[in-house]
Scaffold this motif. Structure first.
Motif, PDB file in Angstrom:
ATOM      1  N   UNK A  96      40.967   0.160  75.177  1.00 56.34           N
ATOM      2  CA  UNK A  96      41.695   0.053  76.964  1.00 56.34           C
ATOM      3  C   UNK A  96      41.439   1.742  76.996  1.00 56.34           C
ATOM      4  N   UNK A  97      42.585   2.600  76.116  1.00 57.75           N
ATOM      5  CA  UNK A  97      42.220   4.217  76.639  1.00 57.75           C
ATOM      6  C   UNK A  97      40.555   4.488  77.133  1.00 57.75           C
ATOM      7  N   UNK A  98      39.640   4.222  75.905  1.00 55.13           N
ATOM      8  CA  UNK A  98      38.824   5.314  75.748  1.00 55.13           C
ATOM      9  C   UNK A  98      38.377   4.793  76.919  1.00 55.13           C
ATOM     10  N   UNK A  99      37.889   3.130  77.706  1.00 60.22           N
ATOM     11  CA  UNK A  99      37.463   2.937  79.209  1.00 60.22           C
ATOM     12  C   UNK A  99      37.942   3.675  80.057  1.00 60.22           C
ATOM     13  N   UNK A 111      26.788  14.076  83.927  1.00 58.98           N
ATOM     14  CA  UNK A 111      26.119  13.079  82.583  1.00 58.98           C
ATOM     15  C   UNK A 111      26.814  12.358  81.355  1.00 58.98           C
ATOM     16  N   UNK A 112      26.432  12.119  80.340  1.00 66.29           N
ATOM     17  CA  UNK A 112      26.652  11.273  79.291  1.00 66.29           C
ATOM     18  C   UNK A 112      28.249  11.907  79.446  1.00 66.29           C
ATOM     19  N   UNK A 113      29.252  10.226  79.475  1.00 64.70           N
ATOM     20  CA  UNK A 113      30.226  10.398  79.416  1.00 64.70           C
ATOM     21  C   UNK A 113      31.152  10.752  77.566  1.00 64.70           C
ATOM     22  N   UNK A 114      30.264  10.153  76.761  1.00 61.55           N
ATOM     23  CA  UNK A 114      30.810  10.149  75.242  1.00 61.55           C
ATOM     24  C   UNK A 114      31.364  10.918  75.077  1.00 61.55           C
ATOM     25  N   UNK A 115      30.399  12.130  74.635  1.00 61.12           N
ATOM     26  CA  UNK A 115      31.077  13.256  73.524  1.00 61.12           C
ATOM     27  C   UNK A 115      32.640  13.993  74.256  1.00 61.12           C
ATOM     28  N   UNK A 116      32.609  14.149  76.093  1.00 61.41           N
ATOM     29  CA  UNK A 116      33.994  14.267  76.261  1.00 61.41           C
ATOM     30  C   UNK A 116      35.072  14.012  76.076  1.00 61.41           C
ATOM     31  N   UNK A 117      34.693  12.490  76.183  1.00 61.81           N
ATOM     32  CA  UNK A 117      36.339  11.467  75.876  1.00 61.81           C
ATOM     33  C   UNK A 117      36.085  11.557  74.304  1.00 61.81           C
ATOM     34  N   UNK A 144      30.457   1.525  70.778  1.00 63.52           N
ATOM     35  CA  UNK A 144      31.465   1.619  69.806  1.00 63.52           C
ATOM     36  C   UNK A 144      30.795   2.996  68.437  1.00 63.52           C
ATOM     37  N   UNK A 145      29.748   2.221  68.860  1.00 66.81           N
ATOM     38  CA  UNK A 145      28.431   2.935  67.695  1.00 66.81           C
ATOM     39  C   UNK A 145      28.135   5.014  68.084  1.00 66.81           C
ATOM     40  N   UNK A 146      28.302   4.729  69.129  1.00 65.37           N
ATOM     41  CA  UNK A 146      27.941   6.490  69.454  1.00 65.37           C
ATOM     42  C   UNK A 146      29.517   6.701  69.380  1.00 65.37           C
ATOM     43  N   UNK A 147      30.811   6.415  70.106  1.00 74.34           N
ATOM     44  CA  UNK A 147      31.842   6.858  70.603  1.00 74.34           C
ATOM     45  C   UNK A 147      32.289   7.231  69.469  1.00 74.34           C
TER      46      UNK A 147
END
Length: 369
Positions: A96-99, A111-117, A144-147
């Motif tokens: 929930x925090x990740x989303x 751009x891609x939000x996953x790396x900064x998160x 999940x895989x990328x995170x």
């Protein structure tokens, strides 16, 4: 005694735990992990030399049936680990925090939000510990895989997690599961996997002699569910007023959880069913907690049709996710709602409430299909 292994061996020696080869192997590996984290170089060194990538200490994935000691070992590990850069969180709360972080990052349109998160989550952290990893929706499965690759490989975070399911069984039969398979491959490559399926269900053993439905309302019923909470969490009943609370995020809203500890939550009927909550709220609760205690359930009448409808939806969510349920109520399930709109349909809820008190239901794992 400050190591995972010494504390585990002391519990076995005292008779609080029974000898279990699978538990012992997992405790030994956690002991090694504790040593490696405490003696490895501080992650802060790597942050000052960007050309050098942090090398994570290899993590651990512990899975098995409910009550086999997964959370107990996690408790020992986290309590014994003498580093400041550690965090323990229930897996559902983490996602929930990740989303929430992803929504905020997408607003920046950078751009891609996953790396900064992943980078934000990893800030000041070396070890991230999860209780009860489970994947129930495609939104989680898709990221999940990328995170986790970013957390483990790029950020050098050590992951330790428990689950009721083997990695290969996560998100089984889920929508677009092919997008989730790289996450399974990542877990199997980056984490050591241990199975706990010993002969003793400690959770049921601890709850022996305590019923799940307590009536009528009063001090005796309250004392019984307080004892159940203590047996599941080890939190002393005499300190009930200081049990930590929590918040769940649901579609941008917050659900306050008055008492929340080790996968067990306590709510009043008033908070759950006299407020305008719906199926999404109850589903979030059911996914976040393996055990729910509801206190103060009244006998419902014709004027309580909205409350009765919400109670039906709540029980459906808990039942479908195999959540353990303890209740203090004014009367027995079959007498809860006998006169009013949809009282006939309420009979299905009565049937479920009765099944949820059975030994077979109590033995099922959280979220088990």
């Amino acid at each position: 005694m400050t190591s995972v292994l010494s504390r585990y061996e002391a519990l076995v020696a005292s008779g609080e735990l029974r000898a279990d080869d699978e538990q012992a192997r997992a405790a030994l590996r956690l002991n090694e992990l504790q040593h490696d984290l405490e003696t490895s170089r501080d992650r802060g060194l790597f942050s000052r030399f960007r050309s050098r990538k942090a090398q994570p200490v290899r993590g651990v994935y512990i899975w098995g049936d409910v009550g086999r000691g997964k959370s107990m070992l996690m408790d020992l590990f986290h309590d014994s680990l003498k580093i400041q850069e550690k965090r323990r969180i229930h897996f559902h709360a983490f996602m929930l925090e990740v989303h929430s972080r992803l929504r905020e990052e997408r607003k920046k349109e950078s751009g891609d939000p996953i790396p900064p998160v992943a980078s934000a989550i990893a800030q000041g952290l070396r070890c991230l510990a999860f209780d009860e990893m489970v994947v129930n929706n495609s939104a989680d499965a898709m990221i999940m895989s990328r995170l986790f690759r970013a957390l483990i490989v790029d950020e050098g975070i050590t992951i330790i997690t428990t689950s009721n399911r083997a990695p290969s069984q996560l998100y089984k039969d889920g929508l677009n599961r092919e997008h989730f398979l790289p996450f399974i491959a990542l877990i199997e490559k980056e984490l050591d996997i241990f199975t706990l399926n010993g002969p003793v269900d400690y959770r049921l053993d601890r709850l022996r002699g305590i019923d799940s439905w307590h009536t009528p309302l009063g001090e005796e019923a309250t004392a019984q569910v307080r004892e159940a909470f203590y047996r599941l969490t080890d939190y002393p009943p005499e300190d009930a007023h200081h049990v930590p609370s929590a918040e769940l995020q649901v579609a941008g809203r917050k659900i306050f959880v008055p008492k929340s500890l080790k996968g067990v939550a306590v709510f009043s009927f008033k908070r759950l069913c006299r407020q305008p909550l719906g199926a999404a709220d109850y589903l979030a609760i059911a996914q976040a907690y393996h055990t729910i205690i509801v206190v103060g359930v009244p006998q419902l009448g014709p004027d309580d049709r909205n409350e009765a409808a919400r109670f039906v939806t709540l029980i459906d969510a808990l039942y479908e996710n195999k959540v353990k349920l303890f209740i203090t109520a004014q009367t027995t399930p079959e007498k809860l709602y006998q006169a009013g709109d949809s009282s006939f349909e309420f009979e299905r809820t009565v049937s479920r409430l009765q099944e949820m008190q059975s030994a077979d239901y109590m033995a099922k794992g959280h979220g088990e299909a």
